[in-house]
Design a protein around this motif. Structure first.
Motif, PDB file in Angstrom:
ATOM      1  N   SER A 148       0.832  -1.202   0.000  1.00  0.00           N
ATOM      2  CA  SER A 148       0.000   0.000   0.000  1.00  0.00           C
ATOM      3  C   SER A 148       0.870   1.256   0.000  1.00  0.00           C
ATOM      4  O   SER A 148       0.538   2.257  -0.634  1.00  0.00           O
ATOM      5  N   THR A 154      -7.085   0.126  -3.390  1.00  0.00           N
ATOM      6  CA  THR A 154      -7.099  -1.335  -3.298  1.00  0.00           C
ATOM      7  C   THR A 154      -7.620  -1.799  -1.940  1.00  0.00           C
ATOM      8  O   THR A 154      -7.290  -1.216  -0.910  1.00  0.00           O
ATOM      9  N   ALA A 192       5.389 -11.635  -2.651  1.00  0.00           N
ATOM     10  CA  ALA A 192       4.504 -11.599  -1.499  1.00  0.00           C
ATOM     11  C   ALA A 192       3.096 -12.062  -1.843  1.00  0.00           C
ATOM     12  O   ALA A 192       2.565 -12.975  -1.216  1.00  0.00           O
ATOM     13  N   ALA A 200       6.250 -11.567 -10.230  1.00  0.00           N
ATOM     14  CA  ALA A 200       5.579 -10.494 -10.956  1.00  0.00           C
ATOM     15  C   ALA A 200       5.697  -9.240 -10.115  1.00  0.00           C
ATOM     16  O   ALA A 200       5.265  -9.217  -8.968  1.00  0.00           O
ATOM     17  N   THR A 201       6.329  -8.223 -10.665  1.00  0.00           N
ATOM     18  CA  THR A 201       6.497  -6.985  -9.922  1.00  0.00           C
ATOM     19  C   THR A 201       6.512  -5.822 -10.887  1.00  0.00           C
ATOM     20  O   THR A 201       6.945  -5.959 -12.039  1.00  0.00           O
ATOM     21  N   SER A 202       6.018  -4.675 -10.413  1.00  0.00           N
ATOM     22  CA  SER A 202       6.093  -3.466 -11.237  1.00  0.00           C
ATOM     23  C   SER A 202       7.291  -2.628 -10.806  1.00  0.00           C
ATOM     24  O   SER A 202       7.499  -1.546 -11.304  1.00  0.00           O
ATOM     25  N   LYS A 203       8.077  -3.156  -9.847  1.00  0.00           N
ATOM     26  CA  LYS A 203       9.028  -2.269  -9.174  1.00  0.00           C
ATOM     27  C   LYS A 203      10.459  -2.320  -9.685  1.00  0.00           C
ATOM     28  O   LYS A 203      11.197  -1.359  -9.541  1.00  0.00           O
ATOM     29  N   GLY A 227       8.513  -9.417  -5.951  1.00  0.00           N
ATOM     30  CA  GLY A 227       7.319  -9.937  -6.610  1.00  0.00           C
ATOM     31  C   GLY A 227       6.917 -11.295  -6.087  1.00  0.00           C
ATOM     32  O   GLY A 227       6.467 -12.159  -6.835  1.00  0.00           O
ATOM     33  N   ASP A 231      -6.524   0.662   1.056  1.00  0.00           N
ATOM     34  CA  ASP A 231      -5.703   1.850   0.788  1.00  0.00           C
ATOM     35  C   ASP A 231      -6.313   2.709  -0.301  1.00  0.00           C
ATOM     36  O   ASP A 231      -7.219   2.285  -1.009  1.00  0.00           O
ATOM     37  N   ALA A 287      -0.509  -9.716 -10.552  1.00  0.00           N
ATOM     38  CA  ALA A 287       0.100  -9.451  -9.241  1.00  0.00           C
ATOM     39  C   ALA A 287       0.327 -10.725  -8.444  1.00  0.00           C
ATOM     40  O   ALA A 287       1.229 -10.789  -7.621  1.00  0.00           O
ATOM     41  N   ALA A 290       2.307   1.846  -3.311  1.00  0.00           N
ATOM     42  CA  ALA A 290       1.281   2.312  -4.259  1.00  0.00           C
ATOM     43  C   ALA A 290       0.959   3.798  -4.067  1.00  0.00           C
ATOM     44  O   ALA A 290       0.058   4.330  -4.710  1.00  0.00           O
ATOM     45  N   ALA A 324       1.968 -13.709  -4.398  1.00  0.00           N
ATOM     46  CA  ALA A 324       1.951 -15.108  -4.834  1.00  0.00           C
ATOM     47  C   ALA A 324       2.018 -16.027  -3.622  1.00  0.00           C
ATOM     48  O   ALA A 324       1.312 -17.039  -3.549  1.00  0.00           O
ATOM     49  N   GLY A 327      -3.980   1.806  -7.159  1.00  0.00           N
ATOM     50  CA  GLY A 327      -4.866   0.768  -7.684  1.00  0.00           C
ATOM     51  C   GLY A 327      -4.211  -0.002  -8.832  1.00  0.00           C
ATOM     52  O   GLY A 327      -3.075   0.285  -9.223  1.00  0.00           O
ATOM     53  N   MET A 328      -4.915  -1.017  -9.354  1.00  0.00           N
ATOM     54  CA  MET A 328      -4.358  -1.834 -10.446  1.00  0.00           C
ATOM     55  C   MET A 328      -5.383  -1.997 -11.553  1.00  0.00           C
ATOM     56  O   MET A 328      -6.587  -1.973 -11.314  1.00  0.00           O
TER      57      MET A 328
HETATM   58  P1  ADP Z   1       6.464  -6.644  -4.919  1.00  0.00           P
HETATM   59  O1  ADP Z   1       5.871  -5.719  -3.908  1.00  0.00           O
HETATM   60  O2  ADP Z   1       7.741  -7.231  -4.484  1.00  0.00           O
HETATM   61  O3  ADP Z   1       6.524  -6.038  -6.286  1.00  0.00           O
HETATM   62  P2  ADP Z   1       4.094  -8.193  -4.476  1.00  0.00           P
HETATM   63  O4  ADP Z   1       3.793  -9.617  -4.705  1.00  0.00           O
HETATM   64  O5  ADP Z   1       3.997  -7.684  -3.089  1.00  0.00           O
HETATM   65  O6  ADP Z   1       5.541  -7.915  -5.062  1.00  0.00           O
HETATM   66  O7  ADP Z   1       3.165  -7.325  -5.399  1.00  0.00           O
HETATM   67  C1  ADP Z   1       3.147  -7.568  -6.800  1.00  0.00           C
HETATM   68  C2  ADP Z   1       2.716  -6.350  -7.552  1.00  0.00           C
HETATM   69  O8  ADP Z   1       1.351  -6.086  -7.303  1.00  0.00           O
HETATM   70  C3  ADP Z   1       3.418  -5.075  -7.137  1.00  0.00           C
HETATM   71  O9  ADP Z   1       4.639  -4.917  -7.840  1.00  0.00           O
HETATM   72  C4  ADP Z   1       2.406  -4.007  -7.509  1.00  0.00           C
HETATM   73  O10 ADP Z   1       2.528  -3.651  -8.861  1.00  0.00           O
HETATM   74  C5  ADP Z   1       1.073  -4.703  -7.340  1.00  0.00           C
HETATM   75  N1  ADP Z   1       0.428  -4.343  -6.057  1.00  0.00           N
HETATM   76  C6  ADP Z   1       0.403  -5.097  -4.935  1.00  0.00           C
HETATM   77  N2  ADP Z   1      -0.291  -4.486  -3.957  1.00  0.00           N
HETATM   78  C7  ADP Z   1      -0.747  -3.316  -4.472  1.00  0.00           C
HETATM   79  C8  ADP Z   1      -1.540  -2.213  -3.952  1.00  0.00           C
HETATM   80  N3  ADP Z   1      -2.011  -2.220  -2.679  1.00  0.00           N
HETATM   81  N4  ADP Z   1      -1.807  -1.174  -4.779  1.00  0.00           N
HETATM   82  C9  ADP Z   1      -1.338  -1.177  -6.048  1.00  0.00           C
HETATM   83  N5  ADP Z   1      -0.586  -2.157  -6.589  1.00  0.00           N
HETATM   84  C10 ADP Z   1      -0.284  -3.227  -5.819  1.00  0.00           C
END
Ligand code: ADP
Ligand code: MG
Length: 606
Positions: free
Chosen positions: A36, A144, A100, A78-81, A98, A60, A73, A39, A102, A64-65
């Motif tokens: 959160s 989310t 948590a 899988a990660t956007s980071k 990526g 939060d 996710a 995000a 999963a 959002g996604m």
């Molecule tokens: P990480 O945080 O290591 O990238 P996670 O498994 O925790 O891996 O989350 C995967 C992806 O899901 C994140 O990279 C993010 O893009 C998306 N995500 C997870 N939780 C949220 C959230 N609360 N708000 C927006 N995007 C989220």
């Protein structure tokens, strides 16, 4: 023989991997709260039921996604980071593996509702044991809402392994507090079984600390704020009065990420040595900001550990910064040059380290600096004289006096036979002679106890003393320590003892010897029960208080100079063993302020 190796189905592989990241409800809470934050949320609410065993929900107002991302996710890795290996070395987000979501989805029933801010509709996805059971559009606030139900429903071994609700809730609260402390600008609330237990309005760090730990903590906080080159430290340390018996309330954040690091804790603790009763720990919430490329946080999946490229440097920096802070707020007196010197040194070392990178040498975790008497030399323009053994009482004053010389202007002066006034570079210093001598003797006795090298003075006529059975048995118990400190006492049967010798600093005879021993036994009992000192500390403390030169005793210049030299050669010169200030400094700056011209009367009233 048939082939026996086969690949595990995804669902089982995920469960195994999940065990690393999600050990208990609190680990899921941590991961969800961090998502959160990543995000960009400004408001985060945590709802748990039955200490997270039935429900963990995080609401939060972050980015959002999209529909696809909501599904993605939950895929492992899988990660956007991050998108390349290089990104690993400049991580500013909490998550990056990526893993948590999963992992959580592998061991729970998960519902995710999420909506991007510029979309009219969101998406609701439901998974059980890693499998997507449904996904459909839905009405939901921007941001989310993720609900984790019946954690470990499909891993009975783990579920049975969970502790009581009270214990699991404590873990959750601990995680919640860490995240909330690291982000005071975000609104946080937390509910357990429909009762709101935290409601933390956005504010500054001090406000956040006082709402988390109670408003009484406010006046006990000492700010820390220091920068040396690319390393920065800020936050608060507690005054000694705020110390606790638990190791719980120590928070280190590196680049806003909570970390556990005993080596860094030590850098804080060492400044409190002697200020705290044994087995209590100072409170602190400290943030270190450092170039992400000079640390490695990828040590453990839960990312609680951090490795510094130059650990020793960071240690020195933390230690100096906390010392400076405590001194500035008069918790311990300190002389500014001491501080400046340490910080300058660190800056210089840092520059050197930068040019020598990568450094292969790492600090050993046991690294412990010894107080450097050189600092004190700088304090005194006269410099340290040859260390002579300080024996009191002594009547050799006339022989010991220096002839008048240019040094006379910087000679110490005794006031009312109690305080010693002495000139220092930045002004002057007032020393409490009794408190100072207690400190000197205390450290000396402790050294003797640890090195077994006492200075004993044998008596010409040994003296026999008798004690009550009680005291006699106590004395027998501690006799070897008593002798190590400088006594030479032998058992003589029937609760009697023979005193052959006394510590060299103590010159008393007859009746007084028995009284002294009785006093030591008495102090010993008190110290042990009331102050909970260790036996050796107690002995050293008691004897130093009995043997120290008292207020009211006239001292020669040489005695005063020796006292000053020995005081500042102490490891902790600031306080007597009974925790009185041993000295106070007066700086020109303060003095000049006091003597500055007064405002004309007319201006004061306007
Ligand atoms: P990480 O945080 O290591 O990238 P996670 O498994 O925790 O891996 O989350 C995967 C992806 O899901 C994140 O990279 C993010 O893009 C998306 N995500 C997870 N939780 C949220 C959230 N609360 N708000 C927006 N995007 C989220
Ligand atoms: Mg994450």
């Amino acid at each position: 023989m048939p082939d026996v190796i086969h690949l595990l189905p995804d669902s089982i592989a995920n469960q195994i991997a999940a065990g690393e990241v999600i050990q208990r409800p609190a680990s899921a809470v941590k991961e969800l709260l961090e998502n959160s934050i990543d995000a960009g949320s400004t408001s985060i609410t945590l709802v748990v039921k039955d200490a997270g065993k039935t429900l963990i929900q995080v609401i939060d107002n972050g980015c959002g996604m999209s529909e696809t991302d909501a599904r993605m996710a939950f895929e492992r890795h899988a990660t956007s980071k991050i998108s390349s290996v290089d990104d690993l070395f400049s991580i500013r987000t909490k998550g990056f593996r990526g893993e948590a979501l999963a992992s959580i989805a592998a061991v729970a029933q998960v519902e995710l509702k999420t909506r991007l801010h510029d979309e009219p509709l969101g998406t609701c996805i439901y998974l059980e044991g890693s499998e997507v059971r449904s996904q459909e559009p839905c009405q939901t606030p921007a941001g989310t809402i993720i609900s984790v139900k019946n954690l470990f429903y499909n891993v009975p071994a783990r579920r049975n392994f969970l502790r009581s609700d009270a214990a699991e809730l404590r873990h959750i609260i601990e995680e919640f507090q860490r995240v909330a402390l690291a982000h005071p600008n975000i609104f946080f609330s937390m509910y357990n079984n429909e009762v709101e237990i935290f409601h933390l309005k956005p504010g500054n760090l001090r406000q956040r600390i006082t709402t988390v730990f109670g408003s009484a903590s406010n006046e006990k906080l000492v700010p820390v704020n220091e920068q040396a080159g690319v390393v920065k430290i800020y936050g608060f340390v507690g005054k000694p009065a705020f110390a606790r018996k638990t190791r719980g309330e120590q928070y280190f954040f590196v680049n806003n990420r909570y970390v556990r690091n005993n080596y860094l804790n030590h850098a804080v603790f060492i400044n409190y040595a002697d200020l705290l009763p044994p087995n209590s720990y100072p409170f602190f919430v400290l943030f270190i900001d450092i170039d992400p490329s000079s640390i490695d946080i990828n040590v453990h999946p839960a990312k609680l550990e951090v490795k510094f490229e130059d650990e020793k440097l960071v240690y020195g920096f933390v230690r100096a910064a906390v010392r400076h802070a405590l001194a500035k707020f008069s918790v311990t007196p300190e002389l500014d040059f001491d501080q400046e010197q340490s910080l300058n040194q660190i800056q210089a070392q840092q520059q050197q380290a930068m040019t020598n990178r990568p450094s292969s040498e790492r600090a050993s975790p046991g690294f412990l600096e010894k107080r450097d008497t050189a600092n004190w030399e700088k304090l005194y323009e006269i410099g340290l004289k040859t260390q002579t053994e300080f024996t009191l009482p002594s009547d050799l004053s006339v022989e010991g006096e220096d002839p008048a010389s240019e040094e006379s202007s910087i000679r110490p002066i005794q006031i009312h036979c109690r305080y010693i006034l002495s000139q220092i570079k930045s002004g002057f210093i007032v020393i409490d002679q009794q408190a100072a001598h207690e400190r000197i003797l205390y450290e000396k006795y402790l050294r003797a106890l640890n090195s077994h090298a006492p200075g004993t003075q044998r008596q010409l006529f040994p003296r026999t003393v008798h004690f009550s059975p009680d005291d006699a048995s106590l004395l027998r118990q501690i006799l070897s320590d008593v002798n190590t400190i400088g006594f030479d006492i032998q058992e003589f049967g029937q609760d009697s003892f023979i005193i052959h010798g006394l510590p060299a600093d103590i010159q008393i005879d007859g009746e007084e010897q028995q009284a002294l021993l009785e006093q030591i036994l008495e102090d010993y009992k008190n110290n042990l029960t009331v102050l909970r000192l260790s036996p050796r500390e107690s002995l050293a403390r008691s004897l130093s208080q009995r043997a120290a030169v008292k207020a009211g005793k006239a001292l020669t210049v040489r005695e005063m100079q020796t006292l000053i030299d020995q005081l500042f050669a102490c490891e902790q010169p600031y306080l007597s063993p009974g925790r009185k200030n041993t000295f106070i400094t007066f700086d020109f700056e303060e003095l000049d302020k006091l003597f500055s011209p007064r405002q004309p009367a007319g201006k004061l009233t306007s």
